[in-house]
Design an enzyme around this catalytic site. Structure first.
Site, PDB file in Angstrom:
ATOM      1  N   ASP A 293       0.875  -1.182   0.000  1.00 19.04           N
ATOM      2  CA  ASP A 293       0.000   0.000   0.000  1.00 19.04           C
ATOM      3  C   ASP A 293       0.910   1.229   0.000  1.00 19.04           C
ATOM      4  O   ASP A 293       2.026   1.152  -0.522  1.00 19.04           O
ATOM      5  CB  ASP A 293      -0.951  -0.059   1.208  1.00 19.04           C
ATOM      6  CG  ASP A 293      -2.242   0.717   0.972  1.00 19.04           C
ATOM      7  OD1 ASP A 293      -2.160   1.842   0.444  1.00 19.04           O
ATOM      8  OD2 ASP A 293      -3.320   0.220   1.318  1.00 19.04           O
TER       9      ASP A 293
ATOM     10  N   HIS B 173       2.087   2.177  -3.187  1.00 20.44           N
ATOM     11  CA  HIS B 173       1.072   3.092  -3.726  1.00 20.44           C
ATOM     12  C   HIS B 173       1.495   4.552  -3.620  1.00 20.44           C
ATOM     13  O   HIS B 173       0.670   5.443  -3.671  1.00 20.44           O
ATOM     14  CB  HIS B 173      -0.272   2.867  -3.037  1.00 20.44           C
ATOM     15  CG  HIS B 173      -0.880   1.523  -3.322  1.00 20.44           C
ATOM     16  ND1 HIS B 173      -2.127   1.151  -2.897  1.00 20.44           N
ATOM     17  CD2 HIS B 173      -0.396   0.448  -4.000  1.00 20.44           C
ATOM     18  CE1 HIS B 173      -2.394  -0.088  -3.301  1.00 20.44           C
ATOM     19  NE2 HIS B 173      -1.345  -0.538  -3.958  1.00 20.44           N
TER      20      HIS B 173
END
Ligand SMILES: *[C@@H]1O[C@H](CO)[C@@H](O)[C@H](O)[C@H]1NC(C)=O
Ligand SMILES: *[C@@H]1O[C@H](CO)[C@@H](O)[C@H](O)[C@H]1NC(C)=O
Ligand SMILES: *[C@@H]1O[C@H](CO)[C@@H](O)[C@H](O)[C@H]1NC(C)=O
Ligand SMILES: *[C@@H]1O[C@H](CO)[C@@H](O)[C@H](O)[C@H]1NC(C)=O
Length: 387
Positions: free
Chosen positions: A218, A241
């Site tokens: 993430d 991310h």
């Protein structure tokens, strides 16, 4: 005289080990987990030994050193290092800590919680590590998965040269800490591991993450509400991310982030690079955010303002303003290398300059919606910004 010097020398030599036995009256103590009952075989639960060493270190005066020695692997199921402490503490963290698999978990939101400790230094000396055994958790998307390392209300914190791997959820959470520096941190979890943020920062000020390498499933760094004066420099992110502000406005109204400075960072194969994500319907602001000197390798959304993150009914969102993107170079894997997708309330004072982003095999372009500001010397052309 000769005898006296020899006596002093011997005292100096033996005092580090003596001090753990007789810390009463000493001001600088060394507290080794091995001398507090830890086994370090990677199988026996050493949590209590860690807490017992901590409690002595914390009660001591002057400088206390908590030693987690190299060459050993310590299974811990849940450890709390709580302050306030009398001593200023150094954790000499050169051994390995491993979490139990999911089935052996003792509960708790974090494997290691450090709370209300001011002036703490943790030095991993490029040897120390914590492994969260996250692969035993990742399949269970709806589980309340724990994080590995949590700092709460720790001011003047310094964490160096430590490796944190395979967290079930976030690797390092920083909450209500002012003046915290993380340097030479290595974080490593697979791209497919769910919600495994590298760093999660909230309600904190003057936090700096430097010269660190983050591979996560993430956000490499998530800067959440209540945070300002947050720096990231010399960070390599990927997979992951990106370095994200937000998401903001999701859990509370009046979510605020300001004075964020991201410089000299590299994104490799990440989903996003510089991302600001806010949910529709939220209130507050994200302002004075600068990303500069950024290298991109095959990044899906290098420059991304996403105000419809986790969309609600409303079409307004919190105010995004004074955002600078300067000196991005490299490649995007998508067409919209620059995506400034703002809600109907708009984003203001956006500045793009000296950027050069290409999408190999495609024609890179920019997308704007309700985005106001200026672009110069930027490829792709950002003709879509309004004044
Ligand atoms: C962030 O970087 C700026 C510019 O290099 C520096 O002046 C400032 O002290 C840094 N802040 C923190 C919190 O490290
Ligand atoms: C940029 O970051 C790298 C580490 O990723 C570091 O080696 C280098 O010195 C930094 N350069 C500048 C100009 O800060
Ligand atoms: C913007 O943030 C930087 C730190 O990143 C700070 O030095 C500067 O004063 C801030 N500017 C404004 C206008 O608040
Ligand atoms: C912009 O956001 C809207 C939601 O408000 C979404 O439907 C649309 O696909 C987004 N466009 C781009 C190019 O990301």
């Amino acid at each position: 005289m000769q005898k006296f010097i020899t006596y002093i020398l011997i005292l100096c030599f033996i005092s580090p080990s003596l001090s753990t036995l007789s810390n009463v009256g000493t001001t600088n103590g060394i507290y080794n987990v091995m001398e507090n009952g830890a086994i370090g075989d990677g199988k026996t639960d050493d949590s209590q030994a860690f807490e017992s060493a901590w409690s002595k270190a914390c009660k001591g005066g002057g400088m206390s050193t908590l030693v987690i020695p190299s060459g050993k692997t310590f299974l811990v199921t849940k450890v709390n290092f709580n302050g306030p402490c009398n001593a200023k503490i150094l954790i000499q963290f050169e051994g390995q800590i491993v979490a139990p698999p999911k089935a052996g978990w003792k509960g708790g939101v974090y494997l290691i919680s450090i709370e209300r400790v001011n002036g703490l230094t943790i030095d991993g000396n490029d040897q120390g590590g914590v492994d969260g055994d996250g692969s035993t958790w990742w399949d269970c998307r709806n589980c309340d998965r724990p994080g590995v390392l949590y700092f709460h209300a720790c001011n003047d914190l310094s964490v160096n040269k430590l490796k944190i791997t395979n967290s079930p959820k976030c690797h390092v959470s920083v909450n209500q800490c002012n003046h915290a520096t993380f340097s030479g941190i290595s974080i490593d979890s697979p791209a497919t591991s769910p919600n495994t943020d590298g760093f999660d920062i909230s309600f904190s000020t003057y936090v700096s993450i430097q010269n660190s390498n983050i591979k996560a499933g993430d956000d490499c760094i998530a800067i959440n509400g209540g945070s300002s004066f947050i720096n990231a420099t010399g960070v390599s992110c990927g997979p992951g991310h990106g370095i994200s502000v937000g998401s903001l406005g999701k859990k509370r109204q009046d979510d605020r982030v300001s004075n964020v400075y991201v410089r000299n960072c590299t994104f490799i194969g990440t989903q996003n690079g510089a991302r600001i994500k806010t949910v529709l319907g939220g209130t507050g602001f994200a302002k004075n955010i600068t990303y500069e000197q950024i290298i991109l390798q095959n990044v899906r959304n290098p420059i991304f303002i996403d105000q419809a993150y986790d969309a609600r009914v409303d079409d307004t969102s919190l105010l995004v303003s004074s955002v600078t993107y300067r000196g991005f170079t490299g490649t995007s894997s998508c067409v919209f290398a620059i995506n400034l997708n703002c809600s109907s309330s708009g984003c203001f004072d956006i500045l793009l300059e000296q950027n050069n982003i290409v999408s190999p095999g495609k024609q890179a372009s920019a997308f704007c919606k309700n985005a106001h500001g200026t672009a110069r010397d930027t490829v792709p052309n950002v003709g879509c910004l309004s004044n």
